[in-house]
Scaffold this active site. Structure first.
Site, PDB file in Angstrom:
ATOM      1  N   ASP A 166       0.857  -1.178   0.000  1.00 41.08           N
ATOM      2  CA  ASP A 166       0.000   0.000   0.000  1.00 41.08           C
ATOM      3  C   ASP A 166       0.897   1.232   0.000  1.00 41.08           C
ATOM      4  O   ASP A 166       2.078   1.161   0.349  1.00 41.08           O
ATOM      5  CB  ASP A 166      -0.931  -0.003   1.217  1.00 41.08           C
ATOM      6  CG  ASP A 166      -2.121   0.950   1.069  1.00 41.08           C
ATOM      7  OD1 ASP A 166      -2.220   1.629   0.030  1.00 41.08           O
ATOM      8  OD2 ASP A 166      -2.943   1.007   1.990  1.00 41.08           O
ATOM      9  N   HIS A 167       0.314   2.360  -0.409  1.00 40.36           N
ATOM     10  CA  HIS A 167       1.039   3.624  -0.415  1.00 40.36           C
ATOM     11  C   HIS A 167       0.861   4.322   0.933  1.00 40.36           C
ATOM     12  O   HIS A 167      -0.253   4.742   1.253  1.00 40.36           O
ATOM     13  CB  HIS A 167       0.498   4.545  -1.511  1.00 40.36           C
ATOM     14  CG  HIS A 167       0.683   4.053  -2.905  1.00 40.36           C
ATOM     15  ND1 HIS A 167      -0.296   4.185  -3.873  1.00 40.36           N
ATOM     16  CD2 HIS A 167       1.724   3.434  -3.518  1.00 40.36           C
ATOM     17  CE1 HIS A 167       0.144   3.679  -5.015  1.00 40.36           C
ATOM     18  NE2 HIS A 167       1.366   3.219  -4.818  1.00 40.36           N
ATOM     19  N   CYS A 213      -4.863   4.446   0.557  1.00 46.07           N
ATOM     20  CA  CYS A 213      -5.979   3.500   0.333  1.00 46.07           C
ATOM     21  C   CYS A 213      -5.845   2.733  -0.977  1.00 46.07           C
ATOM     22  O   CYS A 213      -6.788   2.660  -1.768  1.00 46.07           O
ATOM     23  CB  CYS A 213      -7.327   4.213   0.397  1.00 46.07           C
ATOM     24  SG  CYS A 213      -7.615   5.095   1.935  1.00 46.07           S
ATOM     25  N   HIS A 214      -4.666   2.154  -1.204  1.00 44.82           N
ATOM     26  CA  HIS A 214      -4.404   1.447  -2.455  1.00 44.82           C
ATOM     27  C   HIS A 214      -3.824   0.064  -2.208  1.00 44.82           C
ATOM     28  O   HIS A 214      -2.848  -0.343  -2.847  1.00 44.82           O
ATOM     29  CB  HIS A 214      -3.438   2.263  -3.334  1.00 44.82           C
ATOM     30  CG  HIS A 214      -3.961   3.597  -3.722  1.00 44.82           C
ATOM     31  ND1 HIS A 214      -3.156   4.711  -3.880  1.00 44.82           N
ATOM     32  CD2 HIS A 214      -5.225   4.022  -3.968  1.00 44.82           C
ATOM     33  CE1 HIS A 214      -3.895   5.755  -4.214  1.00 44.82           C
ATOM     34  NE2 HIS A 214      -5.159   5.361  -4.278  1.00 44.82           N
ATOM     35  N   ALA A 215      -4.406  -0.691  -1.294  1.00 47.71           N
ATOM     36  CA  ALA A 215      -3.889  -2.025  -0.979  1.00 47.71           C
ATOM     37  C   ALA A 215      -3.973  -2.947  -2.193  1.00 47.71           C
ATOM     38  O   ALA A 215      -5.001  -3.002  -2.875  1.00 47.71           O
ATOM     39  CB  ALA A 215      -4.664  -2.629   0.189  1.00 47.71           C
TER      40      ALA A 215
END
Length: 509
Positions: free
Chosen positions: A301-302, A444-446
């Site tokens: 994630d970021h 929010c980029h899992a």
């Protein structure tokens, strides 16, 4: 050949898959979504429609990460439900996270797919994915790199087309700091500042529910089941998927099952189906269907922090649209040829405050997802692993220093009054490191928890078509199968992957 297809999860991938697979009248497609199914714009919750609204949790799974957060005061609370707890925001609604996100349509880069092919996924080169990026979009920029007839409309705010003066000043400040200003941040050059491309039209977020499912709703061969949680997949004795079992016990018989429940949901369904690390299955007394150690691993994630500035209300003026511009840059500095590994995206949500989220978009840290129960309604254990790798932390601190230079420069002087977080007292690397560990959050980029790769290779769960290794009739198509995380928001990448995998599934019944 007639097929009964069940797609589990109606988000960015599932909406695309259901729409494309139901184009073939020989297929009977059932799309299962745990959240509400809003069939029309009129019945859709206003915040889900409104592209200017994001960060809300009215349609969210309510997941939390087990990441440790250092205690501190005055921490930015945007997206935080409980102080000291990192949320794992995931849309629980038809359209999934594409119905609740910031409608950021930044596309993946050729460098992203060079990493994928370098990990053995030779069929995911830039040349092979570009046609599908073009297929999904309706981008008025046009040209060789853009599609103009796809279902997802793309908009940008530019000078003379709605760009707010404070956002124009941000671009000027970026230029003064040595960054290139680009009108098309999805063009050939990605480093620099410019207007964010959005999947929005007339102020409405163009989610997979709006752009894809909307036009497909009237097909007799497409059924959408909202408010239904998927428990597990059942198999024949020879390892072929034959049915999807819902939480209420309903069995949906299928010739083909596609999991599109995302980087959290898809590995959880696999584990409940007996597919995953044997130690987890044994602990929960789940009979093993297929031992795959990579299920739930490789989570990427970021990490993000929210720099916060007090601004002059009168000068800033209208707050909406809140987000219009972005900077993609290198932690090594504007004059360095290092890779793009940071994003900064200023936005306004409340009078007198500007937030500047800063994200590390080439993270080295890894996390994991594990189920803790056989109960499909029990939350899994999630650890995003944000900033676990010391180099992610170092680059975040370097990014804060660069953003400070931009926000304190002449073009923004009449707007910006003071830095509120981390605050002017945080001057040393140690100060900033402590602040980051207190204020860490997520873009929010899992991705990555059912990674694609060759059978038998570490972490590999699916092949390059999304087919689960060692089983027939079961595919995973969503962010979970990414072998590495793109250096951009992931929604457009997921839609592209679904377009491409839908094509393969239609060609190879």
């Amino acid at each position: 050949m007639a097929r009964r297809i069940v797609v589990c999860g109606g988000g960015s991938a599932g909406g695309v898959l259901a729409a494309r697979l139901s184009e073939d009248p020989a297929n009977t497609v059932t799309l299962v979504e745990a959240g509400p199914d809003y069939r029309t714009a009129q019945e859709t919750a206003p915040e889900v429609l409104d592209a200017d609204q994001f960060g809300f949790t009215t349609h969210d799974w309510g997941y939390e990460s087990a990441d440790h957060v250092v205690e501190g005061d005055s921490i930015p609370m945007f997206g935080i439900v409980q102080q000291g707890v990192v949320p794992v925001l995931r849309g629980k609604v038809i359209g999934g996270s594409s119905s609740v996100n910031g409608a950021n349509a930044l596309r993946p880069t050729p460098e992203d797919f060079a990493r994928w092919t370098g990990l053995g996924n030779d069929r995911w080169s830039w040349d092979e994915v570009l046609p599908y990026l073009k297929k999904l979009e309706d981008d008025p920029v046009g040209g060789e790199l853009h599609g103009t007839e796809g279902p997802v409309h793309i908009e940008r705010f530019t000078e003379g087309n709605g760009l707010r003066p404070v956002m124009s000043a941000f671009l000027e400040a970026c230029a003064q700091a040595g960054h290139t200003v680009r009108q098309d941040m999805n063009g050939a050059g990605r480093r620099g500042a410019g207007p964010v491309p959005f999947n929005r039209k007339d102020g409405i977020r163009q989610s997979s529910a709006i752009a894809y499912l909307g036009p497909a709703r009237e097909r007799d061969n497409l059924t959408v089941l909202g408010g239904q949680t998927v428990d597990r997949v059942e198999f024949t004795e020879d390892g072929t998927a034959r049915a999807v079992i819902l939480a209420d016990g309903t069995a949906l018989e299928a010739d083909l099952v596609v999991l599109s429940a995302g980087a959290i949901g898809s590995p959880a369904i696999l584990m409940r189906s007996g597919i995953g690390p044997r130690r987890i299955l044994d602990r929960l007394s789940i009979p093993t269907t297929q031992g795959l150690e990579g299920v739930g691993r490789n989570l990427r994630d970021h990490p993000m922090v929210y720099l916060t500035y007090a601004v002059d209300e009168a000068t800033v003026g209208e707050l909406m649209p809140p987000l219009q511009t972005a900077l993609a840059f290198s932690s090594a500095g504007a004059g360095n040829q290092g890779e793009v590994d940071l994003h900064a995206l200023p936005f306004t949500m409340e009078p007198g405050v500007m937030l500047v989220p800063l994200a590390v978009v080439r993270p080295y840290s890894l996390g994991r997802v594990e189920i803790t129960s056989r109960d499909p309604d029990a939350d899994p254990s999630i650890r995003l692993g944000l900033l676990d790798h010391p180099d992610d932390l170092r680059r975040m601190v370097a990014g804060i220093r660069q953003v400070r230079e931009i926000m304190g420069s002449g073009p923004l002087e009449k707007y910006v009054r003071a830095e509120q977080w981390p605050g002017p007292e945080a001057t040393t690397d140690a100060d900033l490191t402590r602040a980051v560990l207190q204020g860490k959050n997520t873009y929010c980029h899992a991705v990555g928890t059912c990674a694609m790769g060759g059978e038998g290779t570490p972490n590999a769960v699916v092949d390059q078509s999304g087919k689960v290794h060692g089983l027939d009739g079961l595919y995973v198509v969503d962010a979970s199968i990414m072998p590495d995380i793109p250096a951009t928001p992931t929604n457009t990448t997921v839609m592209m992957m679904a377009e491409r995998c839908a094509d393969e599934l239609r060609r190879n019944p």
